[in-house]
Design an enzyme around this catalytic site. Structure first.
Site, mmCIF file in Angstrom:
data_model
loop_
_atom_site.group_PDB
_atom_site.id
_atom_site.type_symbol
_atom_site.label_atom_id
_atom_site.label_comp_id
_atom_site.label_asym_id
_atom_site.label_seq_id
_atom_site.Cartn_x
_atom_site.Cartn_y
_atom_site.Cartn_z
ATOM 1 N N LYS A 109 -20.990 17.827 -101.378
ATOM 2 C CA LYS A 109 -20.016 17.521 -102.440
ATOM 3 C C LYS A 109 -19.097 16.377 -102.040
ATOM 4 O O LYS A 109 -18.898 15.431 -102.814
ATOM 5 C CB LYS A 109 -19.190 18.749 -102.797
ATOM 6 N N ASP B 199 -18.922 20.312 -108.116
ATOM 7 C CA ASP B 199 -17.726 21.078 -107.784
ATOM 8 C C ASP B 199 -17.630 22.270 -108.720
ATOM 9 O O ASP B 199 -18.559 22.567 -109.473
ATOM 10 C CB ASP B 199 -16.478 20.202 -107.856
#
Length: 222
Positions: free
Chosen positions: A145, A163
């Protein structure tokens, strides 16, 4: 429930100019190692400059926090501050803004200074997914991420930032099964689902992420 593609098409006229502006800011960062971010009207903060290193620090600051807090800290610390402030000063600034992990974040930013030249080299890569693998391997604390976030913010268009907002959007739309944790396998599954949506809408992954983030938060940030 409105299907994913239809919902994105519904909000596109409202925010398309802000999405294009943000993509232009990201492109400038990659090409010039400098850009000016303007988050108005979504965040009441004056425009400010960022370089590639400060953007890597921003991505550290937003992990387990929020984009708004990261933006405020990025503006206050500034391009030079990320490179030169002692760890204690970084800690105090981050702590005063209410970040839960101020000590760890200050420590990571100081440690990242050793990798500035590596980050500048990564910006010249052609393939975002290959660049992501190098970042995850080389940068302490960067997972998929954080690495994807950094790459998107410096102008790469071919990686997805999975996310909580994006994963929840995909779960709600029935595009992936709900998961308690986002493993590498789940991350890539979510990214594949987003690639299909982006292709159908003739958007890049970078643009799609900004539209979904707007749907979930009402803001076009980064």
């Amino acid at each position: 429930m409105i299907p994913a593609k239809e919902e994105i098409q519904r909000v596109k006229p409202e925010v398309e100019r802000y999405v294009r502006q943000r993509i232009s800011e990201f492109k400038s960062l990659r090409e010039n190692n400098l850009t000016t971010f303007d988050f108005r009207p979504f965040v009441n903060i004056e425009p400010y400059q960022a370089d590639i290193f400060s953007e890597a620090c921003f991505c550290i600051l937003t992990a387990n926090s929020s984009a708004v807090l990261g933006i405020k800290l990025q503006k206050e610390i500034g391009v030079d501050g990320f490179k030169s402030y002692p760890e204690e000063k970084l800690f105090e600034i981050i702590r005063k803004k209410g970040h839960r992990f101020a000590h760890q974040r200050a420590e990571r930013i100081v440690k990242l200074r050793e990798k500035e030249n590596f980050l500048l080299k990564i910006a010249k890569e052609k393939d975002g997914k290959e660049a992501r693998e190098k970042l995850v391997k080389e940068i302490y604390g960067y997972g998929y991420k954080e690495a994807s976030h950094f790459l998107r913010n410096i102008g790469f268009n071919d990686v997805a930032i999975i996310d909580r907002h994006i994963s929840r959007f995909l779960f709600e739309k029935g595009l992936v099964k709900p998961r308690k944790t986002i493993t590498k396998k789940v991350y890539l599954e979510c990214e594949q689902a987003l690639e299909k949506i982006a292709s159908d809408l003739e958007l890049t992954q970078a643009e799609l992420d900004l539209y979904i983030f707007y749907i979930k938060t009402g803001k076009v940030l980064k």
